[in-house]
Design an enzyme around this catalytic site. Structure first.
Site, PDB file in Angstrom:
ATOM      1  N   ALA A 123       0.810  -1.217   0.000  1.00  0.00           N
ATOM      2  CA  ALA A 123       0.000   0.000   0.000  1.00  0.00           C
ATOM      3  C   ALA A 123       0.844   1.268   0.000  1.00  0.00           C
ATOM      4  O   ALA A 123       0.341   2.350   0.263  1.00  0.00           O
ATOM      5  CB  ALA A 123      -0.927  -0.006   1.214  1.00  0.00           C
ATOM      6  N   ASN A 191       2.355  -2.324   7.880  1.00  0.00           N
ATOM      7  CA  ASN A 191       3.302  -3.079   7.072  1.00  0.00           C
ATOM      8  C   ASN A 191       4.042  -2.140   6.124  1.00  0.00           C
ATOM      9  O   ASN A 191       5.165  -2.420   5.705  1.00  0.00           O
ATOM     10  CB  ASN A 191       2.575  -4.170   6.284  1.00  0.00           C
ATOM     11  CG  ASN A 191       2.125  -5.305   7.179  1.00  0.00           C
ATOM     12  OD1 ASN A 191       2.897  -5.846   7.957  1.00  0.00           O
ATOM     13  ND2 ASN A 191       0.859  -5.668   7.077  1.00  0.00           N
ATOM     14  N   HIS A 221      -0.586   7.706   3.364  1.00  0.00           N
ATOM     15  CA  HIS A 221       0.795   7.569   3.816  1.00  0.00           C
ATOM     16  C   HIS A 221       1.649   8.624   3.115  1.00  0.00           C
ATOM     17  O   HIS A 221       1.610   8.733   1.883  1.00  0.00           O
ATOM     18  CB  HIS A 221       1.350   6.181   3.501  1.00  0.00           C
ATOM     19  CG  HIS A 221       0.481   5.062   3.975  1.00  0.00           C
ATOM     20  ND1 HIS A 221       0.342   4.725   5.307  1.00  0.00           N
ATOM     21  CD2 HIS A 221      -0.307   4.193   3.287  1.00  0.00           C
ATOM     22  CE1 HIS A 221      -0.488   3.704   5.422  1.00  0.00           C
ATOM     23  NE2 HIS A 221      -0.896   3.365   4.218  1.00  0.00           N
TER      24      HIS A 221
END
Length: 270
Positions: A123, A191, A221
């Site tokens: 991701a 992760n 992010h």
């Protein structure tokens, strides 16, 4: 390729099932041969419509059937998938990068057996650039993660520290620390931080902030890197899956792209 590589998938949740469907639909050079899931009855129902249903086996049995073992399960069962794959010299593709950080001895074992461990971008974004920058001096690597509160609910760090994210009306920073600490405290959420740390300057030097943000509908992010070769600032906004708001839709697609790269005649990106 004359012979397709055999793929086994550990976990048929938001990531594993989408990946299994894509492989069943057909990917050149790859064939889905085995899957494993906690709820075998549900898994059997999900596989019933496949063109060529794979074998439904135990987590530790995937490596007996497959050349490539994809770990797409809860971090708690990471070793049940990873250890047999490494022992048999397979290619292990890890979705739970955070579970790998405290088990780096597996890398040494893979070197001994001839196995490979691959951490897909997942991701995140920009890992090629981070890896390139890490070939030279790097001053700092930071990642700021902002998620809807529901995407963080139940994380061990929040439970352990009595942090409540339900009912927030404004953003709240719920964690600040390094990537190793973040992976331990938020095993289902960051992760991305573990992957960034492995691509760059390591988990102790990679700084992580996690925010519960009621204004966000996407998992966001932002990476910032200060290096001799470049200054990087990158942001990705991922659409959460309907099955699990902790997981972005792009994660399964990233793993599929990673698998394609293992057999592709033309591969773009380092």
């Amino acid at each position: 390729m004359a012979t397709a590589l055999r793929v086994g998938i550990g976990g048929l949740g938001a990531i594993g099932l989408q990946l299994a469907k894509a492989l069943d639909a057909g990917v050149e050079g790859l064939t889905l041969v085995a899957v494993s899931a906690r709820d075998r009855d549900k898994a059997a129902r999900n596989l019933a419509g496949f063109r060529k249903p794979p074998a439904l086996v135990g987590l530790g049995e995937l490596a007996e059937h497959a050349d490539i073992v994809v770990e797409a399960a809860p971090a708690a069962v990471f070793e049940e998938i990873a250890k047999p794959a490494i022992a048999r010299g397979r290619i292990l593709v890890c979705a739970s990068a955070g579970a790998l950080l405290p088990r780096m001895a597996l890398v040494d074992e893979a070197r001994r057996t001839g196995a490979r461990i691959i951490v897909p971008t997942g991701a995140l974004l920009g890992l090629d650039a981070v890896r390139a920058a890490a070939e030279g001096p790097v001053a700092s690597v930071t990642i700021e993660t902002r998620k809807p509160p529901a995407g963080l609910a139940g994380a061990p760090y929040l439970v352990r520290n009595g942090i409540e994210v339900a009912g927030l009306t404004e953003p709240r920073r719920v964690f600040a620390g390094n990537a190793f600490e973040a992976a331990q405290g938020f095993p289902a959420n960051v992760n991305v931080a573990a992957a960034l740390a492995l691509a760059g300057i390591g988990p102790e030097r990679t700084t992580v902030e996690i925010w519960a943000d009621p204004g966000k509908v996407r998992n966001t992010h932002t990476i910032r890197v200060e290096a001799d070769s470049a200054r990087l600032t990158m942001t990705i906004e991922n659409v959460p899956t309907e099955e699990n708001p902790k997981t972005g839709k792009i994660t399964a697609a990233s793993i599929l792209a990673c698998l394609r790269g293992l057999t592709a005649t033309l591969k773009v990106g380092s």
